[in-house]
Design a protein around this motif. Structure first.
Motif, PDB file in Angstrom:
ATOM      1  N   LEU A 795       1.078  -0.921   0.082  1.00 11.97           N
ATOM      2  CA  LEU A 795       0.622  -0.573   0.284  1.00 11.97           C
ATOM      3  C   LEU A 795       0.830   1.357  -0.658  1.00 11.97           C
ATOM      4  N   ARG A 796       2.247   1.394   0.214  1.00 15.22           N
ATOM      5  CA  ARG A 796       2.959   2.211   0.785  1.00 15.22           C
ATOM      6  C   ARG A 796       3.065   2.928  -0.515  1.00 15.22           C
ATOM      7  N   ASN A 797       3.546   1.489  -1.529  1.00  9.93           N
ATOM      8  CA  ASN A 797       3.789   1.471  -2.714  1.00  9.93           C
ATOM      9  C   ASN A 797       3.012   2.055  -3.558  1.00  9.93           C
ATOM     10  N   ALA A 798       2.084   1.472  -3.505  1.00 11.95           N
ATOM     11  CA  ALA A 798       0.732   2.119  -4.610  1.00 11.95           C
ATOM     12  C   ALA A 798       0.545   3.514  -4.515  1.00 11.95           C
ATOM     13  N   SER A 819      -4.793   2.565   6.226  1.00 12.75           N
ATOM     14  CA  SER A 819      -5.072   3.259   7.248  1.00 12.75           C
ATOM     15  C   SER A 819      -5.474   1.681   8.013  1.00 12.75           C
ATOM     16  N   ARG A 820      -6.202   0.552   6.939  1.00  6.10           N
ATOM     17  CA  ARG A 820      -6.709  -0.295   7.370  1.00  6.10           C
ATOM     18  C   ARG A 820      -5.545  -1.685   7.509  1.00  6.10           C
ATOM     19  N   ALA A 821      -4.015  -1.566   7.053  1.00  5.21           N
ATOM     20  CA  ALA A 821      -2.854  -1.637   7.350  1.00  5.21           C
ATOM     21  C   ALA A 821      -2.848  -1.841   8.779  1.00  5.21           C
ATOM     22  N   HIS A 822      -2.503   0.151   9.510  1.00  4.87           N
ATOM     23  CA  HIS A 822      -2.109   0.579  10.647  1.00  4.87           C
ATOM     24  C   HIS A 822      -3.074  -0.115  11.525  1.00  4.87           C
ATOM     25  N   LEU A 834      -5.146   8.978   8.922  1.00  4.62           N
ATOM     26  CA  LEU A 834      -4.484   8.240   6.969  1.00  4.62           C
ATOM     27  C   LEU A 834      -5.925   8.548   6.768  1.00  4.62           C
ATOM     28  N   SER A 835      -6.807   7.574   7.816  1.00 14.18           N
ATOM     29  CA  SER A 835      -8.484   7.633   6.705  1.00 14.18           C
ATOM     30  C   SER A 835      -8.480   8.729   6.851  1.00 14.18           C
ATOM     31  N   SER A 836      -8.786   9.667   7.252  1.00  9.33           N
ATOM     32  CA  SER A 836      -8.946  11.552   7.675  1.00  9.33           C
ATOM     33  C   SER A 836      -8.341  11.799   6.223  1.00  9.33           C
ATOM     34  N   GLN A 837      -7.255  12.066   5.974  1.00  6.38           N
ATOM     35  CA  GLN A 837      -6.312  12.710   4.834  1.00  6.38           C
ATOM     36  C   GLN A 837      -7.526  12.223   3.980  1.00  6.38           C
ATOM     37  N   SER A 838      -7.887  10.229   3.429  1.00  5.28           N
ATOM     38  CA  SER A 838      -7.956  10.049   2.109  1.00  5.28           C
ATOM     39  C   SER A 838      -9.616  10.748   2.606  1.00  5.28           C
ATOM     40  N   VAL A 839     -10.252  11.504   3.249  1.00  7.13           N
ATOM     41  CA  VAL A 839     -11.571  11.895   3.471  1.00  7.13           C
ATOM     42  C   VAL A 839     -11.067  13.154   2.339  1.00  7.13           C
ATOM     43  N   GLN A 840     -10.463  13.819   2.987  1.00  3.44           N
ATOM     44  CA  GLN A 840     -10.213  14.724   2.672  1.00  3.44           C
ATOM     45  C   GLN A 840     -10.291  15.147   1.131  1.00  3.44           C
ATOM     46  N   ILE A 841      -9.332  14.519   0.969  1.00  5.62           N
ATOM     47  CA  ILE A 841      -9.137  14.848  -1.122  1.00  5.62           C
ATOM     48  C   ILE A 841     -10.266  13.933  -1.520  1.00  5.62           C
ATOM     49  N   TYR A 842     -10.898  12.996  -1.059  1.00  8.14           N
ATOM     50  CA  TYR A 842     -12.443  12.959  -2.189  1.00  8.14           C
ATOM     51  C   TYR A 842     -13.175  13.866  -2.280  1.00  8.14           C
ATOM     52  N   LEU A 858     -13.099   5.386   7.836  1.00  7.47           N
ATOM     53  CA  LEU A 858     -12.488   6.017   8.971  1.00  7.47           C
ATOM     54  C   LEU A 858     -13.212   5.557   9.875  1.00  7.47           C
ATOM     55  N   GLY A 859     -14.614   5.605   9.769  1.00  8.84           N
ATOM     56  CA  GLY A 859     -15.188   4.789  10.633  1.00  8.84           C
ATOM     57  C   GLY A 859     -14.916   3.110  11.445  1.00  8.84           C
ATOM     58  N   ILE A 860     -14.376   3.099  10.734  1.00  6.81           N
ATOM     59  CA  ILE A 860     -13.840   0.767  11.213  1.00  6.81           C
ATOM     60  C   ILE A 860     -12.403   1.377  12.382  1.00  6.81           C
ATOM     61  N   ALA A 861     -11.584   3.502  12.205  1.00  8.77           N
ATOM     62  CA  ALA A 861     -11.077   2.437  12.366  1.00  8.77           C
ATOM     63  C   ALA A 861     -10.933   3.302  14.081  1.00  8.77           C
TER      64      ALA A 861
END
Length: 985
Positions: A795-798, A819-822, A834-842, A858-861
């Motif tokens: 996922l880091r590579n992705a 975020s799920r990996a962490h 990380l999931s918050s960053q994803s929310v912000q980008i989308y 983010l809810g799972i985290a």
């Protein structure tokens, strides 16, 4: 419904109302409130609102001051109770306006219409529901009860003091429960058992001693195929009643348990087949003999017979029956005519109008024959068509005669042959829909159902030969496209060849290229039947017929057909509708068209015979481009910031554009089968790479869960074709799609194998799109296989590859998965970040569906970080978007994650409700995800003391993990541990 006690009707007396003034409205099915128009009125203190409620609930009758004091304070009324009552009444009168709260006979009354009170509206809806159900309209009854229930807004008379309010609260809450039971009972009658389980699970948790709810839950579970859980509900109920009340379940509940144990067929939903009217022989008659093995068509027989036999006393009945050659129009018409002949004691006339032959029957000649049959002497029959038609109508006046006009060419041929008097009836068959035959009852005859087809085949061949080869017989019927003529031919060939088996016949018909040649016996031949219709087409119709037959799609939209034909949409519609009128093409729905399977084979053979290879290939290329460009447009709407379109193969034919996201999604899901069939068909030669791109552009169909099986078939076909062609570029993309669908359905080892092949191909061709997507997918796969460090690396590579490609949407996806990996490594702080960053980008991209994916992560985290209420905000928001986006798989997963959050917040009843809603979306995400959902449900049921049902769920979950050979997985270990705990309790 009659068993539900009635709430006293709220017959409030009408009050004079100035139309210029806003209407007053009141609610008691929740907090006591009032509105003037849309303006909420201030109702004052709890005691003041209690007075208003007491007056509203008295149906407009006057309540004395002592009655109201007792209602507000009971036996502990204050010394100044009367003064306080007067003060409250005075304040209410000012708020409500003149003429509403009146003083009379030493007390008070409310003067408003019944419609002003929500309770009165609920009662009126209930009354209408009873009438609808008594009339047999279950759908309307259910909707009316649902409308009544929607008027409740929490606890009735919420937060009001006094004994009267308390008594009414109990009464109204009981009525609400009874209405719920009634509506749920109707849900089960209408086959909504899977959806009802969730609501019933929550209700039994809230009302554990209510046996009727338990009974409905048992029945819903049983009808959902969950017999073990249904029996566990009974066992839990019996244990609880014994512990709490020292009694056994009531007789109805015990009887249901016994019926479930013996799998009583009566527990299934009843179905009744309409009875066919009996035929009675009447002379004189020209009807051909009905076939002795007439099968099925019960609804058509009933419909047509009803139209014919009700002709007496009204305008002449005319029914026009249309359909392709071989569909059984004549057989059905003759059968119906025999069934109705007793209603026509003055005779039945019949003629074959030879509408498909070059020389159709002349109406003038037919009228001469009819007049002779009706007793008119030759010398009295006039020469002209008009005079013969007039005499024909005169002779029939006052008589009851049935006229069967078979195989008509068009409405012009039929009109002179119609009787002109009430009491007579005419039945017409034709390959053309007679929309221009005024007053005709039009019927479109389709092919047989599989059950009817098998019955016809068995009647001709013999039950003994079919009994041991039933599957092969079904294969024969399917190869015949369930067309009665084709089935009759196939069955007749088999009946005449005692050494043949049904399996041998099925094998002969399996070859599509020879199928039409095989379907001939004696003077019967399917191909010859189609030739008659094809020979009557004009050049434009014939070209459209041939080219449309090339596409391996179940049906086709007008826009897609226009692409195949390379015509403007308006011109294409004219041609297609003219083909529908010939019955060689069917209109599946407005703007959609389809061939019968055998007609398609014939059309394709015509294309191979009469069209140049270059034109055939160009037609399919245009169709592929149309689907690819349009699907890519939908993809871009759903994934702003994603660069897939920039990496696609070049196209030449345009696609559609959409006015809104909803319209784009409507198109994608409506066209799913056609789009995927096109990708599979075009997985060859110069169109191979575009077929692979079409899979990439439409992968929302795989993610939705509803289309994953069809998507998988297409992806396998494209992958194998690319491998055989040595096209690593196309293979990398197709296998990326396969890795996705295998992951979504819980087949993680297969997903990993495909991902490795895809990554190798993508690396060899330098395809950045494949490399990024496969890295992202491989990380998800590794997480499911509990290879957490490997997942982190993928996922880091992705993230890096997506960033290098300037693919912001892809980057957000990889961050969400990272975020799920962490989380898998118990690093909840990094996971939330990380999931918050994803929310912000989308959010910055204006994404919708993908933003919901990020909020889901983010809810799972947040749940795992011990912040369940914050998690629920994200998860509930994502659930709504998944539902709007037709993403049923993610909708189910969101319900499951919401259940986990409620468990973390120690709300097991709410958790059970959502876990059931996840399971109700059956078959989504494969059995592996079902096992996870069952585990969550098991935990929730343990929390609401339904331990035996929890045990049944956990055992099923372990059984699923066993089928995956994953009994040592963390998921299986959790289920086993919970099972041990519930067994010990």
């Amino acid at each position: 419904m009659s068993g539900v006690p009635r709430v006293p009707e709220q017959r409030l007396p009408a009050a004079g109302h100035d139309p210029a003034q806003p209407v007053l409205r009141f609610s008691v099915l929740g907090p006591v409130r009032a509105w003037r128009g849309d303006e909420a009125l201030p109702m004052g203190s709890p005691q003041q609102r209690a007075l208003l409620a007491a007056l509203l609930m008295r149906e407009g009758r006057t309540a004395t001051a002592p009655e109201l004091i007792d209602a507000l304070w009971g036996t502990e009324s204050p010394s100044q109770a009367l003064a306080a009552l007067r003060t409250y009444a005075s304040r209410l009168r000012k708020i409500l306006g003149p003429g509403v709260l009146v003083s009379e006979a030493g007390g008070y009354a409310i003067r408003v219409t019944a419609e002003a009170l929500d309770l009165a509206r609920a009662e009126e809806l209930w009354t209408r529901a009873e009438k609808s159900r008594d009339a047999g309209d279950l759908t309307a009854a259910r909707d009316l009860v649902g409308e009544a229930l929607a008027l409740w807004e929490g606890e009735p008379l919420a937060n009001l003091p006094g004994p009267y309010a308390e008594n009414q609260r109990v009464r109204l809450a009981e009525w609400q429960l009874q209405l719920l039971e009634c509506r749920l009972d109707m849900d089960l009658e209408q086959g909504r058992h899977a959806e009802a389980v969730s609501e019933l699970t929550a209700l039994t948790a809230a009302h554990p001693l209510r046996e009727r709810l338990r009974e409905l839950l048992m029945l819903a579970l049983y009808r959902s195929g969950r017999q073990a859980e249904a029996l566990a509900v009974f066992a839990d109920t019996r244990r609880m009643l014994a512990e709490e009340l020292g009694v056994d379940p009531r007789a109805g509940l015990q009887e249901l348990q016994q019926r479930i144990l013996r799998a009583d067929p009566g527990l299934a939903e009843p179905s009744a087949a309409p009875e066919e009217p009996a035929a009675a022989p009447v002379r004189p008659a020209q009807l051909p003999a009905t076939v002795p093995d007439f099968t099925g068509r019960a609804s058509f027989v009933s419909e047509l017979t009803d139209v014919l036999i009700t002709a007496e006393g009204r305008v002449m009945a005319v029914s026009a029956l249309a359909g392709i050659g071989g569909v059984g129009k004549t057989t059905l018409a003759v059968h119906v005519a025999h069934a109705a002949r007793s209603s026509f004691p003055d005779g039945q006339l019949y003629v074959d109008l030879q509408g498909t032959s070059p020389r159709a029957a002349d109406p003038e000649v037919v009228l001469g024959a009819f007049l002779r049959a009706l007793g008119v002497a030759d010398a009295s029959i006039p020469d002209s068509l008009q005079e013969r038609a007039a005499l024909y109508r005169s002779v029939l006046d006052g008589r009851r005669v049935l006229v069967l006009l078979d195989n008509a060419h068009d409405a012009a041929q039929v009109r002179p042959l119609l009787p002109g008097t009430e009491g007579c009836a005419t039945l017409v068959t034709s390959r053309v829909r007679m929309v221009d035959l005024a007053g005709a009852h039009l019927v479109d005859l389709d092919v047989m159902s599989p059950k009817e087809a098998l019955q016809l085949f068995t009647k001709i061949v013999g039950a003994e030969r079919v009994a041991s080869e039933r599957k092969a017989a079904l294969d024969v019927a399917a190869a015949c496209g369930f067309l009665p003529l084709a089935i009759r031919i196939a069955a007749s060939r088999l009946a005449a060849r005692r050494t043949w088996t049904v399996t041998l016949l099925a094998a002969k018909l399996a070859d599509e290229r020879r199928r039409l040649d095989e379907l001939q016996a004696g003077d019967l031949a399917v191909k010859a039947t189609f030739e008659l219709g094809y020979g009557q087409l004009d050049p434009a119709q014939a070209r459209a017929f041939r080219l449309l037959g090339l596409a391996d799609v179940p049906d086709i939209s007008l826009a897609a057909a226009a692409a195949v034909l390379d015509l403007p949409v308006s011109r294409a519609e004219d041609v297609l509708e003219s083909l529908v009128d010939t019955s060689l093409l069917e209109s599946a729905a407005p703007g959609r068209y389809r061939f019968h399977d055998l007609v398609r084979l014939y059309a394709r053979s015509c294309a191979e015979r009469d069209e140049q290879s270059a034109e055939r290939n160009a037609a399919l290329c245009r169709l592929l481009d149309f689907y690819l460009v349009t699907a890519a447009g939908v993809y871009a709407i759903e994934r702003p910031g994603d660069r897939l379109v920039d990496h696609m193969e070049r196209t030449e034919y345009p696609g559609l554009t959409f006015p809104s996201r909803a319209a784009a999604l409507d198109w994608l899901f409506a066209e799913s089968d056609c789009l995927l069939a096109c990708a599979q068909q075009c997985a060859t030669g110069p169109t191979l790479r575009r077929a692979a791109d079409l899979l990439m552009a439409s992968n929302d169909l795989a993610e939705s869960g509803a289309n994953h099986r069809r998507y998988e078939v297409a992806a396998v076909a494209v992958s194998e074709a690319a491998h055989l062609a040595g096209d690593a570029w196309a293979e990398g993309r197709a296998r990326t799609c396969l890795a996705l669908v295998f992951t979504l359905t819980g087949r993680f080892q297969k997903a990993e194998d495909e991902a490795q092949i895809a990554l190798k191909a993508g690396t060899a061709t330098g395809d950045a799109l494949v490399i990024a997507r496969v890295s992202n997918q491989s990380g998800i796969i590794a997480l499911h296989m509990h290879h957490n460090e490997i997942a982190l690396a993928h996922l880091r590579n992705a993230v890096e590859v997506f960033r290098a490609d300037l693919n912001r949407s892809g980057e957000a996806s990889a961050l969400s998965n990272l975020s799920r990996a962490h989380l898998s490594l118990d690093d909840t702080e990094a996971a939330v970040e990380l999931s918050s960053q994803s929310v912000q980008i989308y959010a910055s991209l204006g994404a919708t569906f993908r933003l919901a994916n990020a909020k889901y992560a983010l809810g799972i985290a947040l749940t795992q970080a011990g912040r369940p209420d914050e998690a629920l905000v994200q998860l509930v928001d994502s659930l709504g978007t998944f539902r709007e986006s037709r993403q049923r798989l993610w909708e189910g997963m969101a319900h499951s994650r919401i259940a986990e959050a409620h468990l973390a917040a120690e709300r097991p009843a709410r958790a059970a409700e959502h876990a059931e809603q996840a399971l109700a979306l059956r078959g989504l995400g494969g059995q592996w995800r079902r096992g996870m959902m069952l585990t969550v449900l098991g935990k929730a049921l343990m929390g609401i003391s339904q331990s035996l049902r929890a045990e049944a769920c956990l055992r099923e979950a372990l059984s699923i993990y066993s089928s995956y050979d994953k009994l040592g997985s963390p998921e299986a270990s959790e289920a086993r541990s919970l099972l041990s705990a519930v067994s010990a309790s």
